[in-house]
Design a protein around this motif. Sequence first.
Motif: not given
Length: 497
Positions: A18, A67, A70-71, A73, A78, A237-238, A240-242, A245
């Motif tokens: 991420a 988090f 990396t964004g 949000e 999340c 959640a991690v 989906e963050r990847c 991105r």
Amino acid sequence: MARIAVIGAGMGALAAAARLAVAGHRVVVYERTDTYGGALRRLERDGFCFDTGPGLLPLPAVYRDLFVKTGKEPLERCVELVQVDPSSRHVFADGTEVSLPNASRAGVVAALDEALGSGTGERWGDFLVRAREAWDRTRRPLLEEPLWPNWQVLAGREPYPAAPRKRLLRTRRAGTLAEVAAWELRDARLAALLESHAVRYGLDPRSTPASAAVLPYLEHAFGTWYVRGGLRELARAVYERCVARRVEFRFGAEVAGVREKDGRVSGVELADGTLAEADFVVAGVAPGTLDRLTAGTGVRGDGEVPPQPPAASRLTVLLALRGGRPAGTAHRTVVHTADREAELEALSGTAARDLRPTVTIMRPDDPALVPGPDHEAVALSAVVPALPGRPFEQHAEHMIDVAERAVPGLRDRILWHEVRTPAHIADATGAEGGAVPVPALAAAGGRLLHPSNSTRVPGLFAVGGWAHPGGGLPHAGMSGALVAGLIVEGPDFRGSQ
């Protein structure tokens, strides 16, 4: 923009992926299984859901930082984080019980005094002050910075301070966790409380350095947290963050080798013969796997930390129960062994056929884990030797017997149970024998340090629990931050801020 191949989709690898993707790199994750999360797996059956890996999250700031970086949000949008209170309930061998409040020194002191006798709380509180000093001395080099080139300084220096001896004008410095318990706590139940934090990772407190005092301090200072729906939700959640991105995932894609060209990493070869070119390779795998992927060429090089002692594994019994969870039930209960010496000998492998371990009982207050209010999902876990092929299932009945000391009538409520052995951990993580890595600790000649994230091969990095700063969810998350920093900022990177 560099091409980066990440081997494995464990939590450290996901954290690195991420961060690297946000830095503008093209990241592809190759995972040999069909899902992400490493040891953070879930079992679902008949409306019951269980975490089959860790059940609680210490030091959530590591993932909050991930988090944020990396964004926009934040982590709390999340997943739902719940601070567990009490932090834990302990049932000692003599039948004494105590429930410890979460992240409250005054509350813990009062609870110990009431349950174990006047003075016990003060001794534990004084110990926490010294443990904080050890934490302050080691937090940066052991968690937030790449492993020092002169790591021998960490190997030889015991950061746990000497304790004053009452009625004597001198101090006494403990060298092991067992000595801290005997010299400073002077109560078998306080000793069991302290040593359980080492035994949880399969460490023998008789040889574990006093610096391991940071393990109970970490929980005390930063609290113990649960992720609503189970810790598998954190992995989701991690992941989906990847994906958000633009990290690419290739599941069912086993990496067979790491390729080099002109003295530098050039990509990975998959088991089906496919070659994937890459400017950097990030390996989130166990040491034996990394050796195989690099054809045993010694990617760690000279001057690395000493080999770690054999790691332990975990045996878990998942219980589907009839009857709802009683109000006021502690999320985590630790039932301490009645035979400390036998437990420690079993962990060493010298008496592994007579396991009588400390048993941890997880009883989450979470409607998402059960088919209805008249049911409860409970997980029992114990540390066992990482011995491939061992039929650990036979010990499940003993664990249920132990758990009944803390949960009367437990057997009568069981609808069904499933046993998760070290073999299941090995399948999920690739670690031989289902071994679980320990967090990096100072002193002890460096045997509890982990190899650095960089390797002898330019462009090849190691991430996750088997690399610096070691095992545990916070440490795995920090390994991702360190690897991303080393790739993005180069060898002059000095650590997370």
